[in-house]
Write a protein that holds these residues in place. Structure first.
Motif, PDB file in Angstrom:
ATOM      1  N   HIS A 123      29.680 -65.234 -28.984  1.00 14.83           N
ATOM      2  CA  HIS A 123      30.836 -66.131 -28.929  1.00 14.83           C
ATOM      3  C   HIS A 123      31.431 -66.342 -30.321  1.00 14.83           C
ATOM      4  O   HIS A 123      32.655 -66.272 -30.505  1.00 14.83           O
ATOM      5  CB  HIS A 123      30.427 -67.480 -28.331  1.00 14.83           C
TER       6      HIS A 123
ATOM      7  N   SER B 239      28.331 -71.136 -25.601  1.00 13.41           N
ATOM      8  CA  SER B 239      28.931 -69.892 -25.126  1.00 13.41           C
ATOM      9  C   SER B 239      29.317 -70.029 -23.664  1.00 13.41           C
ATOM     10  O   SER B 239      29.011 -71.036 -23.008  1.00 13.41           O
ATOM     11  CB  SER B 239      27.928 -68.740 -25.291  1.00 13.41           C
TER      12      SER B 239
ATOM     13  N   ASP C 221      30.619 -64.331 -22.845  1.00 12.66           N
ATOM     14  CA  ASP C 221      29.710 -64.098 -23.963  1.00 12.66           C
ATOM     15  C   ASP C 221      28.354 -63.616 -23.457  1.00 12.66           C
ATOM     16  O   ASP C 221      27.709 -62.777 -24.086  1.00 12.66           O
ATOM     17  CB  ASP C 221      29.538 -65.386 -24.769  1.00 12.66           C
TER      18      ASP C 221
END
Length: 341
Positions: free
Chosen positions: A153, A284, A288
C-alpha cells in the motif's frame, strides 16, 4: 453454528466467548485460521501498554490481524473447502469509488483494534475480505500477507505521488517493517538503489539483497537520496524523520510508516526549503492484499521472508497463546505460529 472466540479481557488475560454465527444469509465465507503472526499492536494490547482509556474502550476483543486461513465453507462457491486464503482485517463501510483508499474511509473498522480479530475457532468474512493464495504458497509464510500488504500500500501511494527521478531510496529502520518494505521495493523495482540505515548490525546483515545496509553512524553527511521510507516508529520516529530531512534531495517524497504514540518535533524549516512531500501510510485494503499475495508466490521472496520468521510451536491451548506472546518479546523479527484451537 457455535463459535469459540478467544478474547483478551484485560492485559495477559484470555477467556473464551461462545457466539452463535448466523450462516443463513449465505453471504459470508467461513474460514478456519491457519497460520498467525503477532504484530507490535497486538503485543501492546496484550501487555497493557496502551493508554488505560484505550484499553477500556477496546477490550474485550480477540487479538491478531495477521493470519491466513483454510476455507471451511463458501455458500457462493467462489472459494472451495480446503483452499488457503489471506484474510483482510480492514472492514470498510462501503465500496470506494477510486478516489479514496478503503483503509482511510470514515466508519472503517479494523479487526483486532476494537473489534474481534482472528483468534477464533472460525471466522466469518464477507466475500471481498478474502484473497486466495496460489498453490505454491503454503505454511508459515502465508501469515505475512497482511504485513506485506501494508508495504504494498505504501509503495503504491509512493508510486502515485513521488516524482519520476527514482534512482535511490533511503529506508530508516532495521526491523520487520523495514525488511518487508525493502523486499517489496526490490521485487517491484529491481534496479532501484536501496539503502537501509539502522542501529543493529546483526539485523542489517540480513539486508544482503539491496544496494547497502549501514549503521546510523556510517551515514555520511554528504549522502543524498531521491526519496525515503520511515519505518521506525515509537521513540525512534523523531531522529529518523529528521535524519531523512537532512539526507533527502529537494522535492523528495517521504513515506511515514512507523507508529508513534507521542508527538515528535520535526525540522519544518528544511521541509519547506526543500519542498518535501510527507505522506502518512497506514494499513491496507483488498487490492494491496492481491499485490502482496502475488509477490509471495515468488519463490525467492518466500525464501527471503523466511529469514525474519520465527516459527513457534502450534497453539492448541490458552496457555499456548501466552507462551507465543512471551516468545515474541525475545524474537528479533516476526513470531508466527500455527493455530490449532
Amino acid at each position: 453454528m457455535l463459535n469459540q472466540i478467544f478474547q483478551l479481557t484485560q492485559p495477559k488475560n484470555i477467556t473464551i466467548k461462545y457466539q452463535e454465527e448466523d450462516m443463513s444469509r449465505g453471504d459470508k465465507v467461513l474460514i478456519r485460521p491457519y497460520y498467525m503472526a503477532i504484530c507490535h499492536a497486538d503485543q501492546r494490547y496484550y501487555q497493557g501498554k496502551r493508554d488505560p482509556k484505550v484499553l477500556k474502550k477496546k477490550l474485550p476483543m480477540a487479538l491478531i490481524h495477521e493470519s491466513s486461513g483454510i476455507v471451511v465453507a463458501d455458500p457462493t462457491g467462489t472459494y472451495q473447502p480446503g483452499q488457503i486464503v489471506a484474510m483482510v482485517p480492514n472492514q470498510p463501510p462501503h465500496q470506494t469509488e477510486g478516489i479514496f483508499f478503503e483503509n482511510y474511509l470514515a466508519g472503517t473498522h479494523f479487526l483486532s483494534s476494537g473489534f474481534n480479530g482472528f483468534m477464533q475457532e472460525v471466522v466469518a468474512l464477507p466475500l471481498d475480505r478474502v484473497v486466495a493464495y496460489p498453490e505454491e504458497v503454503r505454511g508459515p509464510v502465508t501469515a505475512l500477507a497482511e504485513f506485506s500488504s501494508v508495504a504494498m500500500h505504501a509503495i503504491h501511494r509512493f508510486d502515485l505521488i513521488a516524482h519520476q527521478r527514482r534512482e535511490s531510496v533511503l529506508i530508516l529502520g532495521d526491523g520487520s517493517l523495514s525488511y518487508v518494505v525493502a523486499t517489496s521495493l526490490h521485487y517491484l523495482y529491481p534496479d532501484l538503489k536501496i539503502t537501509v540505515v539502522g542501529r543493529n548490525s546483526d539485523k542489517l546483515q540480513l539486508f544482503n539483497f539491496i544496494h547497502q545496509a549501514i549503521l546510523t553512524s556510517e551515514l555520511t553527511e554528504d549522502q543524498r537520496f531521491d526519496h525515503a521510507f520511515e519505518c521506525t516508529g515509537g521513540q525512534g520516529s523523531e531522529p529518523a524523520i529528521n535524519d531523512i530531512i537532512d539526507h533527502i534531495k529537494p522535492q523528495g517524497t517521504v513515506m511515514l510508516m512507523g507508529v508513534s504514540d507521542n508527538r515528535v518535533a520535526v525540522n519544518t524549516r528544511d521541509v519547506l526549503e526543500k519542498g518535501l512531500t510527507f505522506v502518512g501510510s497506514s494499513r491496507s485494503g483488498r487490492e494491496d492484499f492481491e499485490r502482496a499475495v502475488e509477490m509471495l508466490a515468488n519463490r525467492r521472496v518466500q525464501n527471503r521472508l523466511k529469514n525474519i520468521i520465527h516459527v513457534d510451536e502450534e497453539v492448541q491451548t490458552i496457555p499456548d497463546i501466552h507462551r507465543a506472546f512471551a516468545t515474541d518479546l525475545i524474537t528479533p523479527f516476526k513470531t508466527v505460529f500455527k493455530w490449532g484451537l
